[in-house]
Motif scaffolding. Structure first.
Motif, PDB file in Angstrom:
ATOM      1  N   LEU A 296      40.040  48.711  39.457  1.00  0.00           N
ATOM      2  CA  LEU A 296      38.742  48.188  39.032  1.00  0.00           C
ATOM      3  C   LEU A 296      37.692  49.291  39.037  1.00  0.00           C
ATOM      4  CD1 LEU A 296      38.376  44.755  40.882  1.00  0.00           C
ATOM      5  CD2 LEU A 296      38.687  45.106  38.434  1.00  0.00           C
TER       6      LEU A 296
ATOM      7  N   ASP B  24      33.992  47.084  35.875  1.00  0.00           N
ATOM      8  CA  ASP B  24      34.941  45.973  36.019  1.00  0.00           C
ATOM      9  C   ASP B  24      34.566  45.088  37.203  1.00  0.00           C
ATOM     10  OD1 ASP B  24      36.450  46.943  33.894  1.00  0.00           O
ATOM     11  OD2 ASP B  24      37.767  48.108  35.191  1.00  0.00           O
TER      12      ASP B  24
ATOM     13  N   ILE C  52      31.645  42.872  36.448  1.00  0.00           N
ATOM     14  CA  ILE C  52      32.042  41.713  35.649  1.00  0.00           C
ATOM     15  C   ILE C  52      32.729  40.665  36.530  1.00  0.00           C
ATOM     16  CG2 ILE C  52      33.526  40.908  33.765  1.00  0.00           C
ATOM     17  CD1 ILE C  52      31.050  42.458  32.878  1.00  0.00           C
ATOM     18  N   LEU C  53      33.628  41.137  37.391  1.00  0.00           N
ATOM     19  CA  LEU C  53      34.328  40.227  38.302  1.00  0.00           C
ATOM     20  C   LEU C  53      33.344  39.499  39.213  1.00  0.00           C
ATOM     21  CD1 LEU C  53      36.934  39.089  39.549  1.00  0.00           C
ATOM     22  CD2 LEU C  53      37.021  41.114  41.022  1.00  0.00           C
TER      23      LEU C  53
ATOM     24  N   SER D  78      31.309  36.911  37.306  1.00  0.00           N
ATOM     25  CA  SER D  78      32.138  35.742  37.006  1.00  0.00           C
ATOM     26  C   SER D  78      32.232  34.812  38.200  1.00  0.00           C
ATOM     27  CB  SER D  78      33.542  36.197  36.573  1.00  0.00           C
ATOM     28  OG  SER D  78      34.395  35.086  36.403  1.00  0.00           O
TER      29      SER D  78
ATOM     30  N   LEU E  84      33.860  35.612  31.255  1.00  0.00           N
ATOM     31  CA  LEU E  84      33.915  36.931  31.890  1.00  0.00           C
ATOM     32  C   LEU E  84      35.210  37.112  32.686  1.00  0.00           C
ATOM     33  CD1 LEU E  84      30.230  37.309  33.190  1.00  0.00           C
ATOM     34  CD2 LEU E  84      31.279  38.480  31.243  1.00  0.00           C
TER      35      LEU E  84
ATOM     36  N   TRP F 255      38.288  37.216  30.296  1.00  0.00           N
ATOM     37  CA  TRP F 255      38.251  38.485  29.551  1.00  0.00           C
ATOM     38  C   TRP F 255      38.713  39.646  30.425  1.00  0.00           C
ATOM     39  CZ3 TRP F 255      34.921  42.770  30.420  1.00  0.00           C
ATOM     40  CH2 TRP F 255      35.026  43.784  29.459  1.00  0.00           C
ATOM     41  N   LEU F 256      38.245  39.695  31.673  1.00  0.00           N
ATOM     42  CA  LEU F 256      38.628  40.776  32.574  1.00  0.00           C
ATOM     43  C   LEU F 256      40.119  40.718  32.900  1.00  0.00           C
ATOM     44  CD1 LEU F 256      37.630  43.186  34.280  1.00  0.00           C
ATOM     45  CD2 LEU F 256      37.257  41.579  36.162  1.00  0.00           C
ATOM     46  N   SER F 257      40.634  39.516  33.081  1.00  0.00           N
ATOM     47  CA  SER F 257      42.063  39.346  33.380  1.00  0.00           C
ATOM     48  C   SER F 257      42.933  39.906  32.259  1.00  0.00           C
ATOM     49  CB  SER F 257      42.395  37.862  33.585  1.00  0.00           C
ATOM     50  OG  SER F 257      41.637  37.305  34.634  1.00  0.00           O
TER      51      SER F 257
ATOM     52  N   LYS G 225      42.607  43.866  31.984  1.00  0.00           N
ATOM     53  CA  LYS G 225      43.361  44.616  32.992  1.00  0.00           C
ATOM     54  C   LYS G 225      44.849  44.269  32.962  1.00  0.00           C
ATOM     55  CE  LYS G 225      41.205  46.984  34.953  1.00  0.00           C
ATOM     56  NZ  LYS G 225      40.567  48.256  34.538  1.00  0.00           N
TER      57      LYS G 225
END
Length: 301
Positions: A37, A41, A44-45, A48, A101, A104-106, A109
């Protein structure tokens, strides 16, 4: 603005953010050199998780208006300073943006499976507010599971780039993460039961079936005492393990937590009034905060 911040429980959100920051930058970074991360990142996490959590608080208050008018009339914001329609819009926007969010991050990555965490959390928070919190123990267990999963979420996102030379560190880190998850689960469950005892009058008038209503305040208090004794035993084991492994840097926090927990049990044993249970609820929150702050010790070890 102040009413809105209190509606989304900004103090609790700050504690969630602190937990996430310490998990990544104090705990995980002390064991693993490679991070999956980046700073962006992680931002964003965090956004979320905070948005979905804030949405959960809002929808909970929407369904709890009548109960809150009895249990805590000075903390009823929806329909007083914020309209129900506006609160519903906030809930939808926060939850949807938080979901976008997180999902999208999942996928960004390449950990698509973790997108289910965000979806499940949003759905469960809604179900908790509308149905589950009115049932004995089930709602308490749900919240007690969701809170520590924040630690697990940061760990699962951040550990993907573990290299062979760090496998042993990752194994040890996994054990430490489990300890924190267990601590967060147990302290949250105790606090949830205490809050149910505190709110029993309003819940009873609304015909809710929380544990104190079904088995009584005294029996629920006794269950909380047993869980608190389990917490104290867990802390004693940590102190013993720290001493045996010569990792004495953990002992100050573990000792402080043990003393405060013992005091908590002492006060809980004789608690009867709403004011006393309110005090105990805040005291358990302090125990949770001290436990989370102990992550800092790994950074300087």
């Amino acid at each position: 603005m102040i009413s809105f911040l209190k509606l989304i429980r900004y103090k609790n959100l700050l504690m969630v953010l602190l937990t996430m920051i310490l998990t990544k930058y104090a705990l995980i970074s002390s064991f693993l050199k490679e991070s999956n991360l980046s700073g962006f990142d992680f931002l964003i996490l965090s956004l979320s998780v905070l948005l979905i959590t804030a949405g959960g608080y809002i929808i909970n208050d929407i369904y709890d208006i009548e109960a809150d008018k009895i249990n805590k009339p000075h903390k009823v914001y929806i329909s007083n300073t914020i309209s129900k329609k506006r609160a519903t819009i906030f809930y939808l926007v926060f939850t949807i943006v938080g979901l976008i969010l997180g999902i999208w991050l999942s996928f960004l990555k390449n950990i698509e499976i973790l997108s289910l965490y965000f979806i499940a959390t949003a759905v469960l928070l809604f179900l908790y507010s509308k149905y589950l919190k009115r049932l004995p123990l089930l709602g308490n267990l749900l919240i007690s599971l969701l809170v520590p999963l924040i630690i697990m979420l940061v760990y699962e996102f951040d550990k993907k780039l573990v290299v062979k030379s760090e496998i042993f560190n990752d194994l040890f880190l996994s054990i430490i993460v489990f300890y924190y998850i267990f601590f967060a689960f147990l302290t949250t469950l105790i606090r949830e039961l205490i809050k149910d005892i505190e709110d029993v009058d309003g819940d009873f008038k609304l015909k809710m079936k929380t544990l104190p209503i079904l088995i009584g305040k005294i029996r629920t208090r006794n269950i909380s005492i047993v869980l608190s004794l389990l917490l104290l035993f867990f802390l004693f084991l940590l102190i013993k393990d720290s001493f045996d492994s010569n990792e004495l840097y953990l002992m100050p926090f573990a000792s402080i937590l043990s003393i405060v927990s013992a005091y908590f049990i002492f006060k809980l044993w004789s608690a009867k009034t709403k004011t006393q249970f309110f005090f105990l609820s805040n005291l358990m929150k302090m125990i949770m905060l001290i436990g989370i702050l102990s992550m800092v010790l790994f950074k300087f070890n």
